[in-house]
Write an enzyme that holds these catalytic residues in place. Sequence first.
Site, mmCIF file in Angstrom:
data_model
loop_
_atom_site.group_PDB
_atom_site.id
_atom_site.type_symbol
_atom_site.label_atom_id
_atom_site.label_comp_id
_atom_site.label_asym_id
_atom_site.label_seq_id
_atom_site.Cartn_x
_atom_site.Cartn_y
_atom_site.Cartn_z
ATOM 1 N N HIS A 201 1.512 0.038 -1.196
ATOM 2 C CA HIS A 201 2.371 0.134 -0.009
ATOM 3 C C HIS A 201 2.548 -1.241 0.649
ATOM 4 C CE1 HIS A 201 2.745 1.363 4.477
ATOM 5 N NE2 HIS A 201 3.942 1.372 3.930
HETATM 6 CA CA CA Z 1 5.493 -0.744 -2.866
#
Ligand code: CA
Length: 408
Positions: A201
Amino acid sequence: SNGITRPKGHKVSFHYNSGVEDMHFGKTHPMKPWRLTLTKHLVLGYGLQYAMDTYVAMPASEEQVRAFHDPDYVDFLKAVSPQTFETLCKVPRYQRFIPPKHEGDTVDLGPFNLSTSPGADCPVFDGMSEYLFLYTGATLAATNQLLTGQSDIAINWSGGLHHAHKSEASGFCYINDIVLAIIDLLHLYPRVLYIDIDVHHGDGVEEAFQRQPRVMTLSYHRYGPYDETGHKFFPGTGDLADTGLKGTIGEHFALNVPIPSGIDDRQYKYLFESITARAIDAYKPKAIVLQCGADSLGGDRLGQFNINIKQHGECVSFVKKQGLPLLILGGGGYTARNVARAWCHETALATDNGSQLPDRIPLDLVPRPQAFTGRAHGDGLLFPKFQRDHKNDCVEAELEYMVKRLEW
Ligand code: CA
Ligand code: ZLS
Ligand code: ZN
């Protein structure tokens, strides 16, 4: 000639300083800067330098880095080395940056989440300070090239360090070159779209812009518990429901696509193209920053996806097709030979030479040829197949649900 030509209708530039290559995070550390040596030599081996302008990047200045990072953190990064770390730790103004010790922490962390222990994600190593300001300098030079209209696409494979926070290193990232680039782009462009195909992320970039609408962040990443002990895949953020800071004008300007392990090319293409197209259509960005972390490839030492180089590259082509000023950055990628293959292929795609690269790597032109000749993944080819590396936990209905949910 080998058939490599300059692209018609757009200009590409490549920003790099080989000084980043000699760095060592530590013997067992997964981040290997020599993957950039492999990438450079493949790019040169195929003759892609003839298709773009190549620039040797200067290091970023402290002032440039302070555009996002805390001045105390920047001072510390500039001065730190394995030799100076202990003394610096004792400086009173750095004390407030020492993170609290968590239960189960195996290493003692100093200020800013830095440590000289080889067991740390963000170790202090020889030459680290130079390394940080060099990869950041290359990203800022690439950004400037777009701002002055000298390039339509600018590339820095040594950048893309998306986890760094304002006053904290995290997940192998110390300076957030992406945030610095976007801040610069905002001087000219009213809306910037950030797209992140690293398997992790893009939390640092999302966090930096979570309160404001002029940057939309869109990260595709592995998310969810990954082992019996229930540990989350790093960094553990980026839920589908997280769409920017609630109660601020930044709400709805962050998008997250959390993905189970083993996603294949077809499934990834479906998610990436439908969601990215919808985001661009709704947001109408004036520039795009694409973080191309290669740890989303199958066979990656840390990643858990089954994406092939072909699909990874199709993400780049899809974004390029939008015809907007484009900053292309690297990021993660822990199976070095595959990182080099992917980023070389993507350099070819950016310069419209994607169909000019033969599958056989010109082995006589790359250093460390042993890195390409193992048996593992059909090595020796630019496009090895690594389809079955991870158990596929993707439920088609859930992928479809995500696409629907993210429409607005
Ligand atoms: Ca990513
Ligand atoms: O996105 O999972 C973690 C954090 C820990 C486990 C590892 N220990 C050392 C610290 C606490 C919870 N960290 C991740 C970070 C992944 C960063 C990805 C960066 C990017 O690709 C952008 C460039 C992690 N995964 C694997 C490791 N750390 C890791 C594996 C092996 C080692 C060796 C060196 C160091 C300690 C032993 C290490 C880290
Ligand atoms: Zn990553």
